[in-house]
Design a protein around this motif. Structure first.
Motif, PDB file in Angstrom:
ATOM      1  N   VAL A 284       0.834  -1.207   0.000  1.00 26.56           N
ATOM      2  CA  VAL A 284       0.000   0.000   0.000  1.00 26.56           C
ATOM      3  C   VAL A 284       0.868   1.256   0.000  1.00 26.56           C
ATOM      4  N   ILE A 285       1.958   1.208   0.804  1.00 22.31           N
ATOM      5  CA  ILE A 285       2.868   2.360   0.839  1.00 22.31           C
ATOM      6  C   ILE A 285       3.499   2.597  -0.535  1.00 22.31           C
ATOM      7  N   GLU A 286       3.879   1.504  -1.212  1.00 22.66           N
ATOM      8  CA  GLU A 286       4.450   1.643  -2.564  1.00 22.66           C
ATOM      9  C   GLU A 286       3.419   2.227  -3.533  1.00 22.66           C
ATOM     10  N   GLU A 287       2.170   1.800  -3.387  1.00 26.62           N
ATOM     11  CA  GLU A 287       1.125   2.352  -4.264  1.00 26.62           C
ATOM     12  C   GLU A 287       0.925   3.845  -4.004  1.00 26.62           C
ATOM     13  N   ILE A 288       0.978   4.224  -2.724  1.00 26.52           N
ATOM     14  CA  ILE A 288       0.843   5.658  -2.397  1.00 26.52           C
ATOM     15  C   ILE A 288       2.008   6.444  -2.995  1.00 26.52           C
ATOM     16  N   LYS A 289       3.227   5.893  -2.844  1.00 21.79           N
ATOM     17  CA  LYS A 289       4.390   6.564  -3.425  1.00 21.79           C
ATOM     18  C   LYS A 289       4.253   6.668  -4.950  1.00 21.79           C
ATOM     19  N   ALA A 290       3.754   5.574  -5.558  1.00 17.82           N
ATOM     20  CA  ALA A 290       3.571   5.601  -7.019  1.00 17.82           C
ATOM     21  C   ALA A 290       2.556   6.666  -7.426  1.00 17.82           C
ATOM     22  N   ASN A 291       1.465   6.799  -6.643  1.00 17.77           N
ATOM     23  CA  ASN A 291       0.472   7.832  -6.956  1.00 17.77           C
ATOM     24  C   ASN A 291       1.057   9.233  -6.807  1.00 17.77           C
ATOM     25  N   ARG A 292       1.848   9.413  -5.749  1.00 13.90           N
ATOM     26  CA  ARG A 292       2.478  10.723  -5.569  1.00 13.90           C
ATOM     27  C   ARG A 292       3.446  11.028  -6.717  1.00 13.90           C
ATOM     28  N   GLN A 293       4.186   9.992  -7.138  1.00 11.31           N
ATOM     29  CA  GLN A 293       5.086  10.187  -8.281  1.00 11.31           C
ATOM     30  C   GLN A 293       4.303  10.483  -9.559  1.00 11.31           C
ATOM     31  N   SER A 294       3.128   9.819  -9.681  1.00 10.44           N
ATOM     32  CA  SER A 294       2.287  10.080 -10.861  1.00 10.44           C
ATOM     33  C   SER A 294       1.766  11.515 -10.844  1.00 10.44           C
ATOM     34  N   ILE A 295       1.414  11.999  -9.645  1.00  9.41           N
ATOM     35  CA  ILE A 295       0.965  13.395  -9.543  1.00  9.41           C
ATOM     36  C   ILE A 295       2.091  14.342  -9.943  1.00  9.41           C
TER      37      ILE A 295
END
Length: 534
Positions: A284-295
């Motif tokens: 979940v933390i990796e997914e959050i980081k990926a979303n932040r990177q996508s933003i």
């Protein structure tokens, strides 16, 4: 990840700068006005050596910038909003996972104590198992060594037995007694006696080897018995080892059941559950980081698109200015080429007028001298070449003029022939006037020839020439008045040029020719008497 207000401020600034680059009159349009060339200050491209073809090549080489679409701010904000909502949902999941991890950590203490107890028991049992295995292996090595050694002894015993004639000592003694009796009683030669003695010695040695053989045989039998005892001991050790292995399997199975959760009351391994929950949390933390990177990537991509779009608009404005400059230069080059063409045409017209004036002076001089004849009654297919070739036999011809119809370009039935001297003209008039001519006239037609009559223009020309002659003679008598006479001559020439028409073309509306001084009423041979020459 950058915050949304900062992104909006960046986009607003980008949109404002793009709008300023696109529609601001103080940037693009003002720059265009400032870069527009001033026609007054622009030098003639022809004078500067510019060529229209070079301008065309410059237009062909000028490539417009590749179109770049305008970025959609609403779409960008919607994508960023979706990523943020996804992160908020995942953060809630993280809180739930943290709570479950704390619960299972509390259960993990007792569970780990039980597992450690089973693990310690298994560890001590495996130490015993290793000792038993070592003893069994040691017995195996000892048995193997004894077997190898005993095999060698058995081979040696068998070899000793093969070398002996008999293993019975009494039988050997009887054989020796028989040989002694034979040696004592029989009369044998020396050689035979020696052989009997050697045989007796050999049999005596066999008695000693029999004893040695029996000793070795008994030792081999004892070793076999010892090996059998070791085999029995190894068998008991193996049975003990197998029993220990079975117990080890039971402990391992118990430990595996505890680890898998089968041996736990609720069927869940707390340690494994904590590990699984930590793995889910990491995902979940990796997914959050990926979303932040996508933003962040979306912000960067939008900024890049805005920068590319602004750059495209600036390039497009520059391209349009260049195109406008090139078009302006092209128009200037076209104007210069057109002006050069007009200049050349004026020059040609001036030369043509000058030649026409010279020809007119020559014709008028010929009329004044009585060297020009009017020739009527010509066929419509008659040409200047026909007239020239026919009349050249009567004298030297200086000019031939055939009057033609403006529309059909055919002969109107009359023309003018100019001779170099008046006598040739008189002779031609007397010889040909009123005679039929098949080469020049229509069928049964006759030539009508007479001297060309003087027109109003001819009379004015002769007056002008007379005046010029008087002024020239007066100038010779009075040098002081020569300059005034020259100026008067120039004024007279200007007056004559203004009186003469610009060309010898027929007026399409009136059908008259001012140079020649005739009308369409005199086009037919019958009306030639009323025609005036030019």
């Amino acid at each position: 990840a950058p915050s949304l207000p900062a992104c909006r401020r960046g986009m607003a600034a980008g949109s404002a700068s793009a709008s300023a680059d696109i529609s601001s009159p103080s940037s693009t349009q003002k720059g265009q006005r400032n870069h527009m060339p001033n026609p007054k200050n622009q030098q003639n491209p022809t004078a500067n050596g510019a060529d229209h073809s070079m301008v065309e090549e410059e237009v062909a080489d000028l490539q417009p910038p590749s179109p770049v679409p305008e970025p959609d701010e609403a779409e960008h904000l919607e994508a960023v909003k979706a990523f943020r909502e996804s992160n908020e949902a995942k953060e809630k999941i993280l809180l739930q996972l943290d709570e479950e991890i704390e619960q299972y950590k509390a259960k993990r203490g007792a569970f780990n104590a039980e597992i450690n107890e089973v693990r310690n028991e298994l560890k001590s049992h495996r130490e015993v198992l290793r000792e038993v295995a070592k003893e069994r292996e040691k017995l195996m090595e000892e048995v193997k060594k004894l077997q190898d050694r005993n095999k060698l002894n058995e081979a040696r015993v068998q070899k000793m037995r093969k070398e002996l004639r008999s293993v019975d000592v009494m039988e050997i003694d009887q054989m020796i007694a028989d040989l002694n009796t034979k040696l004592e009683t029989n009369t044998n030669d020396l050689k035979t006696e020696k052989e009997i003695i050697r045989e007796i010695k050999k049999l005596t040695g066999d008695k000693e080897r029999i004893k040695e053989w029996k000793t070795e045989r008994d030792a081999v039998a004892e070793k076999k018995k010892e090996i059998d005892d070791l085999y029995s001991l190894r068998k008991s050790k193996t049975e003990n080892f197998n029993a220990l292995r079975e117990k080890e399997k039971e402990l391992v199975s118990r430990l595996e059941s505890l680890r898998s959760g089968d041996g736990v009351p609720d069927g869940v391994n707390p340690s494994q559950k904590v590990t699984d929950l930590l793995g889910e949390k990491a995902k979940v933390i990796e997914e959050i980081k990926a979303n932040r990177q996508s933003i962040n990537n979306a912000h960067v991509a939008y900024k890049i698109k805005m920068a590319e779009y602004r750059e495209y608009k600036r390039a497009l404005a520059s391209y349009e200015r260049k195109v406008e400059k090139v078009e302006y230069r092209k128009r200037q080059a076209e104007r210069a080429a057109k002006a050069e063409k007009l200049k050349e045409e004026r020059k040609q017209r001036a030369q043509q007028k000058q030649e026409e004036r010279k020809l007119m002076d020559k014709r008028m001089a010929a009329i004044a001298a009585g060297c020009q004849l009017f020739v009527g009654g010509l066929a419509i297919r008659c040409t200047e070449e026909d007239l020239s070739s026919y009349f050249k036999d009567f004298g030297t011809i200086t000019d031939v003029y055939l009057v033609r119809d403006n529309d059909t370009k055919l002969s109107r039935g009359f023309g003018f022939v100019t001779f170099s001297d008046k006598d040739s003209a008189h002779a031609t008039l007397k010889s040909l006037n009123g005679k039929e001519n098949k080469s020049l006239c229509p069928l049964h037609g006759k030539l009508s020839i007479r001297f060309a009559e003087k027109s109003k223009t001819q009379i004015e020309w002769e007056k002008q020439r007379a005046g010029q002659s008087k002024k020239a003679s007066a100038a010779k008598q009075s040098p002081a008045a020569s300059s005034d006479a020259v100026e008067g001559d120039q004024d007279d020439e200007k007056d004559v040029e203004e009186a003469q028409p610009a060309s010898n073309d027929l007026d399409e509306e009136t059908g008259t020719d001012d140079q020649n001084g005739y009308s369409e009423d005199t086009a037919s041979p019958g009306a030639c008497d009323a025609m005036c020459c030019y």
